[in-house]
Design a protein around this motif. Sequence first.
Motif, PDB file in Angstrom:
ATOM      1  N   ILE A  81     -61.020  -6.880 -47.247  1.00 11.57           N
ATOM      2  CA  ILE A  81     -60.988  -6.332 -45.896  1.00 11.57           C
ATOM      3  C   ILE A  81     -61.836  -7.237 -45.028  1.00 11.57           C
ATOM      4  O   ILE A  81     -62.833  -7.800 -45.501  1.00 11.57           O
ATOM      5  CB  ILE A  81     -61.494  -4.865 -45.860  1.00 11.57           C
ATOM      6  N   ILE A  95     -59.129  -5.606 -37.585  1.00  8.97           N
ATOM      7  CA  ILE A  95     -59.370  -5.521 -39.026  1.00  8.97           C
ATOM      8  C   ILE A  95     -58.062  -5.780 -39.766  1.00  8.97           C
ATOM      9  O   ILE A  95     -57.006  -5.287 -39.379  1.00  8.97           O
ATOM     10  CB  ILE A  95     -59.911  -4.130 -39.416  1.00  8.97           C
ATOM     11  N   TYR A  97     -56.542  -6.015 -43.994  1.00  5.61           N
ATOM     12  CA  TYR A  97     -56.894  -5.586 -45.342  1.00  5.61           C
ATOM     13  C   TYR A  97     -55.713  -5.711 -46.281  1.00  5.61           C
ATOM     14  O   TYR A  97     -54.555  -5.753 -45.852  1.00  5.61           O
ATOM     15  CB  TYR A  97     -57.404  -4.139 -45.346  1.00  5.61           C
ATOM     16  N   THR A 113     -61.809   1.009 -45.027  1.00  5.97           N
ATOM     17  CA  THR A 113     -61.522   0.805 -43.605  1.00  5.97           C
ATOM     18  C   THR A 113     -62.409   1.689 -42.744  1.00  5.97           C
ATOM     19  O   THR A 113     -62.931   1.241 -41.714  1.00  5.97           O
ATOM     20  CB  THR A 113     -60.034   1.066 -43.309  1.00  5.97           C
ATOM     21  N   ILE A 131     -56.114  -2.462 -35.330  1.00  4.93           N
ATOM     22  CA  ILE A 131     -55.438  -2.740 -36.595  1.00  4.93           C
ATOM     23  C   ILE A 131     -53.969  -2.924 -36.266  1.00  4.93           C
ATOM     24  O   ILE A 131     -53.368  -2.073 -35.601  1.00  4.93           O
ATOM     25  CB  ILE A 131     -55.625  -1.604 -37.625  1.00  4.93           C
ATOM     26  N   ILE A 143     -53.169   4.007 -42.969  1.00  4.24           N
ATOM     27  CA  ILE A 143     -54.642   3.913 -42.864  1.00  4.24           C
ATOM     28  C   ILE A 143     -55.119   4.220 -41.445  1.00  4.24           C
ATOM     29  O   ILE A 143     -55.900   5.158 -41.243  1.00  4.24           O
ATOM     30  CB  ILE A 143     -55.140   2.534 -43.371  1.00  4.24           C
TER      31      ILE A 143
END
Length: 185
Positions: A81, A95, A97, A113, A131, A143
């Motif tokens: 991540i 972000i 991941y 996260t 994201i 997520i």
Amino acid sequence: MFKYIVDKDLELKMLDINHAEALYDLTDACRLYLRKWLPWVDDTKSVEDTKAFIEMTKKQFASNHGFQAGIWYKQNLAGVIGYHKVDWANKSTSIGYWLGKDYQGNGIMIRATKAFVEYALTELNLNRVEIRCAEKNYKSRAIPERLGFTNEGISRETEWLYDHYVNHVIYGMLASQWKGVRSIS
């Protein structure tokens, strides 16, 4: 160096060169699974390629533009991540991941996260976390949706995945919004 203990089973720590072999082995073992959504998989052909990635992430950290962390589940490297880049002028980051196939279904990524969002908005004092997920990557999209991010729309044909473009769904979380949803697990 960044190290964040999420709980007794889950730890996030900045990638270092001594993680290269474990990270390459995880990538290689999950190559077909990861390739469906990640454009860099075919370019990761050796431990040396993984070392080059880790060196790049160390430069990212040294220049204060974010970092990448290994996701360690029960002391095994399970995924990665990271903050793609921190935009200090606008107090925002995004972000990204991924998780090895054998580690799916344990709530690892939601917890990792959540910790990364919390760190960005409280420790780094950022205002916005974004994201982006491929529109049809429903596992990845789950997520930010579970964490209460706002679906801000679709960016069309944003990413080239080997032989086709994919749309991205853009999710955003603001510091003021996070205070109301941070108890989500």
